[in-house]
Design an enzyme around this catalytic site. Structure first.
Site, PDB file in Angstrom:
ATOM      1  N   THR A   1       0.847  -1.192   0.000  1.00 23.11           N
ATOM      2  CA  THR A   1       0.000   0.000   0.000  1.00 23.11           C
ATOM      3  C   THR A   1       0.885   1.247   0.000  1.00 23.11           C
ATOM      4  O   THR A   1       2.111   1.155   0.058  1.00 23.11           O
ATOM      5  CB  THR A   1      -0.916   0.015   1.236  1.00 23.11           C
ATOM      6  OG1 THR A   1      -0.118  -0.186   2.408  1.00 23.11           O
ATOM      7  CG2 THR A   1      -1.964  -1.079   1.154  1.00 23.11           C
ATOM      8  N   TYR A   2       0.239   2.408  -0.052  1.00 26.89           N
ATOM      9  CA  TYR A   2       0.977   3.667  -0.170  1.00 26.89           C
ATOM     10  C   TYR A   2       1.928   3.831   1.010  1.00 26.89           C
ATOM     11  O   TYR A   2       1.566   3.590   2.158  1.00 26.89           O
ATOM     12  CB  TYR A   2      -0.009   4.838  -0.215  1.00 26.89           C
ATOM     13  CG  TYR A   2       0.622   6.134  -0.640  1.00 26.89           C
ATOM     14  CD1 TYR A   2       1.326   6.229  -1.836  1.00 26.89           C
ATOM     15  CD2 TYR A   2       0.509   7.267   0.146  1.00 26.89           C
ATOM     16  CE1 TYR A   2       1.895   7.433  -2.239  1.00 26.89           C
ATOM     17  CE2 TYR A   2       1.073   8.477  -0.245  1.00 26.89           C
ATOM     18  CZ  TYR A   2       1.770   8.545  -1.440  1.00 26.89           C
ATOM     19  OH  TYR A   2       2.341   9.734  -1.827  1.00 26.89           O
ATOM     20  N   HIS A   3       3.143   4.238   0.709  1.00 33.52           N
ATOM     21  CA  HIS A   3       4.231   4.196   1.673  1.00 33.52           C
ATOM     22  C   HIS A   3       4.510   5.538   2.342  1.00 33.52           C
ATOM     23  O   HIS A   3       5.436   5.623   3.152  1.00 33.52           O
ATOM     24  CB  HIS A   3       5.508   3.711   0.982  1.00 33.52           C
ATOM     25  CG  HIS A   3       5.857   4.514  -0.241  1.00 33.52           C
ATOM     26  ND1 HIS A   3       5.084   4.484  -1.382  1.00 33.52           N
ATOM     27  CD2 HIS A   3       6.858   5.382  -0.489  1.00 33.52           C
ATOM     28  CE1 HIS A   3       5.612   5.303  -2.279  1.00 33.52           C
ATOM     29  NE2 HIS A   3       6.680   5.859  -1.757  1.00 33.52           N
TER      30      HIS A   3
END
Length: 466
Positions: A188-190
């Site tokens: 997922t977005y980091h």
């Protein structure tokens, strides 16, 4: 604004992972554009240009170097690096690892004022004969069963810290790798400061944990409490561990647009195991405390209490994280022992210099910087040669003379700049931006306050176009 002449119904879709399901769900559930979030972004960008660009020009003029820069966040972070390094040079100890005659290794910290004893230990380390006698007496001080709870899944700062401290990767390397893992649909977005886990994430953990360890090991946790945030935690998008991922890539069953290196797999493995551990049951271990007494020619020269995990009673999340299930824990029993060998002896700081990961953690804890800028701030300090990374196995960040000079100029030689880039003022400005984002303050009010501040400190000219 570009679309407005052609269409009036403008919405935003939001997804946190590059997977087919996430994108389809986002398209099916669009939301209105949040003007408060737009305002917060405007404040961040404009403030960065007013203060960052203005201060940077002043610093460049002072030192006659066009490559220098300064800013609200960059300057206090540089101060932390200098302060910790100076502190590390004052408080020294000898870190010693010795093997006792029963085969058990013991790690101790010896004060540097025990000169004769340290000299004897160094002689043993070099396998030189010595006429001194060293004995070790072990006394049990207590034991207790302890329940260990798993840590939450990764946020940006926690990932950067562990990647630096465990894998030895720089924050710049880690962010580049995480970006590619995200774009490839593996995580997922980091860039997130949230530990929140979605229902999709919990279902992925349940599938993997139940299949590998049994359903008894699964304890679904949403983490985050009441926290909502723009993004959830950093987690894998599929119940595929690093070994499975490597096999899928090697057999061609999974093809990605990036070239997957060993470091990609190491970072992915760190993210995967941390997330799975966060969804597993607690562990129970037996911890024992011992008093270690060292004698030189019959005289007690040092005493120290140590705590050791002697046994894992219920492994829980340690199956994938932290204490390693199946590891052989050396049993230390009370008694008197000789020293077989000195395996390691080195004078080290009791409070060592900051590592890259430590800096990221401090930024999060002290409320300055954002997940999207943590790595960039550290990278800029290193690129400007304000600090250097030293060491191979453990990478410490130490200040340079240039860094000290710039920091002194901004904080000691110019009082108006000192107030502008102080940690407290930086934290207040960050809070103003957060207030704009949640609609508690008008972004123009904040911009006017920042503009007047910059004018009064001489950072901007009054005829600047606002």
């Amino acid at each position: 604004m570009m679309l407005r002449p052609y269409v009036s119904n403008i919405v935003r879709i939001e997804f946190h992972e590059v997977t087919k399901k996430a994108i389809i769900d986002a398209i099916a559930n669009p939301r209105a554009i949040s003007l408060s979030m737009v305002g917060a972004q405007l404040v961040r960008r404009i403030e960065d240009r007013w203060i960052g660009f203005g201060l940077s020009q002043i610093v460049q003029g002072k030192f006659n170097r066009k490559t220098l820069s300064a800013g609200r966040v960059q300057t206090p972070v540089l101060g932390w690096i200098i302060e910790r390094y100076d502190e590390s040079r004052k408080d020294k100890i000898y870190a010693v690892t010795m093997t006792l005659s029963n085969g058990v290794k013991v790690r101790l910290s010896i004060p540097p004022d025990k000169e004769e004893f340290i000299k004897a230990l160094k002689a043993m380390h070099r396998n030189k004969s010595t006429d001194v006698e060293i004995k070790v007496k072990v006394t049990k001080a207590g034991e207790a069963e302890e329940e260990l709870n798993p840590v939450p899944p990764y946020t940006t700062d926690a990932l950067l810290r562990d990647s630096a401290n465990i894998l030895g990767l720089s924050v710049e390397q880690t962010m580049a790798i995480a970006q590619e893992l995200f774009e490839s649909g593996l995580i997922t977005y980091h860039r997130t400061d949230s530990t929140r886990v979605s229902n999709v994430g919990i279902s992925i953990a349940k599938e993997y944990i139940s299949d590998r360890f049994g359903s008894d090991y699964f304890v679904g946790r949403a983490w985050g409490g009441k926290e909502v945030g723009a993004h959830e935690c950093i987690r894998p998008t599929r119940p595929i561990d690093s070994d499975d991922l490597r096999n899928l890539l090697n057999t061609g069953l999974l093809q990605l647009a990036i070239r997957v290196t060993a470091n990609h797999l190491r970072v992915y493995d760190l993210i995967f195991r941390r997330f799975m551990a966060s969804q597993m049951k607690s562990a129970r271990v037996l911890k024992e405390r011992f008093k270690i007494s060292l004698y030189l020619n019959g005289v007690n020269v040092h005493e120290e209490e140590v705590e050791r995990v002697s046994k894992i009673l219920e492994p829980g999340f340690t199956k994938v994280w932290g204490y390693i299930e199946g590891r052989e824990y050396q049993e230390l029993t009370p008694g008197e022992y000789d020293i077989t060998s000195i395996d390691y002896i080195k004078k080290v700081s009791r409070t060592p210099p900051l590592r890259e990961g430590d800096i990221i953690a401090m930024m999060r804890e002290r409320g300055i910087g954002r997940p999207s800028t943590y790595a960039k701030i550290v990278d800029v300090i290193l690129k400007r040669r304000y600090a250097l990374v030293v060491g191979r196995r453990i990478r410490y960040v130490v200040p340079t003379n240039l860094g000290r000079q710039v920091y002194r100029f901004l904080t000691e030689e110019n009082k108006e700049f000192s107030d502008l880039v102080s940690e407290e003022r930086t934290r207040i400005v960050e809070k103003h931006m957060d207030d704009v984002e949640v609609g508690e303050r008008d972004y123009m009010d904040v911009l006017n306050e920042l503009f007047n501040e910059a004018i009064s400190k001489g950072i901007l000219r009054e005829n600047v176009i606002s």
